[in-house]
Design a protein around this motif. Structure first.
Motif, PDB file in Angstrom:
ATOM      1  N   PHE B 206       0.843  -1.187   0.000  1.00 50.83           N
ATOM      2  CA  PHE B 206       0.000   0.000   0.000  1.00 50.83           C
ATOM      3  C   PHE B 206       0.874   1.232   0.000  1.00 50.83           C
ATOM      4  CE2 PHE B 206      -1.639   3.470   2.568  1.00 50.83           C
ATOM      5  CZ  PHE B 206      -2.871   3.709   1.989  1.00 50.83           C
ATOM      6  N   ARG B 207       0.414   2.240  -0.738  1.00 49.33           N
ATOM      7  CA  ARG B 207       1.114   3.505  -0.671  1.00 49.33           C
ATOM      8  C   ARG B 207       0.095   4.613  -0.744  1.00 49.33           C
ATOM      9  NH1 ARG B 207       5.865   6.336  -3.820  1.00 49.33           N
ATOM     10  NH2 ARG B 207       5.589   8.313  -2.718  1.00 49.33           N
ATOM     11  N   GLY B 208       0.110   5.496   0.190  1.00 53.43           N
ATOM     12  CA  GLY B 208      -0.844   6.590   0.171  1.00 53.43           C
ATOM     13  C   GLY B 208      -0.793   7.376   1.464  1.00 53.43           C
ATOM     14  N   THR B 209      -1.751   8.258   1.635  1.00 50.54           N
ATOM     15  CA  THR B 209      -1.765   9.045   2.858  1.00 50.54           C
ATOM     16  C   THR B 209      -2.468   8.271   3.955  1.00 50.54           C
ATOM     17  OG1 THR B 209      -3.846  10.052   2.281  1.00 50.54           O
ATOM     18  CG2 THR B 209      -1.881  11.213   1.569  1.00 50.54           C
ATOM     19  N   LEU B 210      -2.415   8.838   5.131  1.00 52.72           N
ATOM     20  CA  LEU B 210      -3.077   8.234   6.279  1.00 52.72           C
ATOM     21  C   LEU B 210      -4.578   8.086   6.000  1.00 52.72           C
ATOM     22  CD1 LEU B 210      -1.690   7.558   8.939  1.00 52.72           C
ATOM     23  CD2 LEU B 210      -2.641   9.639   9.888  1.00 52.72           C
TER      24      LEU B 210
END
Lengths: 260, 245
Positions: B206-210
């Motif tokens: 996963f990659r992304g913001t909180l």
């Protein structure tokens, strides 16, 4: 490399082991000198101590220092500096600090005794030289073993076995093989065997310098016959240097490919 | 910019990184998360050149780091454990690292902030673990490096030092630094991270913001989100989810 060397050296010079190592040699050398009152005898006794002890101390300190400074090495690896410089710097720092304790410990009693004006001076210098060569060789071997073995117990054990083999077992095996194959010409075999052990090599180096044929032993005699005193000296010195260069280069090569 | 391409690494039979692709662009705090043994520290150590990858490449500002060492001039690194030559003093270690970097480095404000003044002349072997970690913090931040890599930075720190460290990280971010962070303390991530990179079994999961993560899992707390991912992962197929590239 010089920077790493400088700081490892300062670090080690302040450790109390350097002082203990220095005191040991100072006391032993002084005791042998003043009790025997004979420089060449003292040199021969010291030779027997040095060719066993310098390798042992080099091995133990080498392995211990490497394992102790592991996390520090990690810190250094994250700095903009070549790997080679880190390991060579640490190697030199340790070796030179051991060497300083050794040379100062041996040198002071002999200087007080008046070695500088004595005809035995060159013999004494050869004694220091062999101690130095052995220290360089065995610290390099210890580093090589420690870099290769992640497991401290294994590394330590292996290093001690290498020392034991070269200092004690090798001679026994050597004599045994001479005895078993006594019907064959063994000159070249024993030459090769001597060159393959840095401790034997150092012994011969000193013996050739002292020119005491009674103590040369079989290999020494072969060496002497084969090369003559001065050529034999140069060749054994060259081999002893190889014993420093090869382990050091291997150590750096292993370290270069290692994951930390 | 840090660009990681198809990074592979095995330790003996243990295949730790299985083709990691990652691009870290611009300033901000990037938290690399994942369960134990997912390869967080390995990624960090390959960026630093401490671990040599089996395959793939890493570029820092467009330059391949392979066989290169000078690129580490632009990286500050805070390791998990702090060990130094025992007989050197704090002052000497700081001087040594400055010497190695060949830069002046400004340690004084950091020394004062972390209250290290009384220890400057003591030998490192006499210092506690937390104090050593503070020395490490000083070494990491004093050069004004463009990239800062923090591997479990809070280990051994007392609450006061921890707050000071958090402030420091915030300030560095404001100064336009790129900060990579690994930790198991989720509050720290919630407080600091701009973006999360979640590693699972040697790949980026996963990659992304909180927020992205919370939306994806439907949990408000990061800790629970991660637990949910880990549990779900046991049932579902493992595809890489990238919410925001």
């Amino acid at each position: 490399m010089i920077k790493i060397f400088k700081y490892s050296f300062f670090d080690l010079m302040r450790s109390r082991w350097s002082l203990i190592y220095f005191l040991f040699f100072a006391i032993t050398a002084a005791a042998l000198l003043y009790l025997s009152n004979d420089v060449s005898r003292a040199i021969i006794s010291l030779m027997n101590i040095i060719i066993i002890l310098c390798p042992l101390i080099g091995t133990m300190f080498g392995v211990m220092y490497y394992y102790n400074s592991r996390e520090f090495v990690e810190l250094l690896l994250a700095q903009p500096i070549k790997r080679r410089s880190i390991f060579l710097g640490q190697y030199l720092g340790l070796t030179v600090s051991l060497l300083l304790s050794f040379v100062a410990g041996m040198g002071l009693p002999f200087i007080f005794y008046g070695i500088l004006a004595s005809p035995e001076l060159s013999n004494f210098l050869v004694l220091l030289l062999t101690g130095g060569l052995l220290t360089f060789t065995f610290v390099a071997l210890a580093f090589l073993i420690a870099v290769k073995n992640e497991n401290k117990i294994k590394g330590f054990g292996f290093a001690i076995v290498v020392w034991l083999f070269m200092a004690v077992l090798y001679d026994g095996l050597f004599l045994l093989s001479l005895f078993i194959f006594e019907d064959y010409p063994l000159d070249k075999f024993s030459l090769a065997m001597t060159v393959l052990n840095p401790i034997d090599l150092s012994r011969i180096l000193i013996m050739l310098q002292l020119d005491i044929s009674a103590l040369l032993g079989y290999t020494g005699a072969v060496f002497n016959k084969f090369f003559g005193t001065s050529l034999g000296f140069i060749i054994s010195l060259a081999c002893a240097l190889l014993w420093i260069v090869v382990p050091t280069i291997s150590m750096v090569r292993v370290a270069r490919r290692k994951d930390f | 910019m840090i660009t990681i391409n198809k990074l592979e690494k095995s330790f003996n039979k243990n295949h730790v990184l299985k083709g990691v692709d990652l691009e870290v662009r611009g300033s901000g705090i990037f938290a690399i998360l994942g369960p134990n043994g997912s390869g967080k520290t390995t990624i960090i150590k390959t960026i630093l050149g401490m671990v040599i990858p089996d395959g793939g490449s890493i570029e820092l500002d467009g330059k391949n780091i392979k066989g290169n060492w000078s690129y580490r001039n632009s990286i500050g690194y805070l390791p998990q454990i702090a060990h130094f030559p025992e007989n050197l003093t704090v002052k000497e270690v700081i001087k040594m690292v400055k010497d190695i970097r060949g830069k002046r480095g400004d340690e004084q404000p950091l020394v004062e902030r972390f209250g290290l003044q009384p220890f400057m002349s003591s030998r490192l072997r006499n210092l506690s673990g937390g104090t050593r970690q503070k020395v490490n913090i000083v070494l990491c931040f004093m050069f004004d490096s463009k990239y800062i890599i923090l591997d479990e930075p809070t280990a051994g720190l007392d609450p006061v030092a921890m707050i000071t460290l958090k402030e420091l990280i915030h300030e560095e971010k404001k100064n336009g630094k790129t900060i990579l962070l690994t930790t198991h303390i989720m509050e720290l991530v919630e407080e600091l991270a701009d973006e999360i990179v979640f590693l699972l079994e040697g790949k980026i999961f996963f990659r992304g913001t909180l927020q992205d993560m919370q939306e994806m899992t439907g949990e408000a707390k990061l800790e629970r989100s991660i637990a949910r991912i880990l549990l779900r992962n046991n049932h579902e197929s493992k595809e890489v989810i990238t919410v925001k590239a």
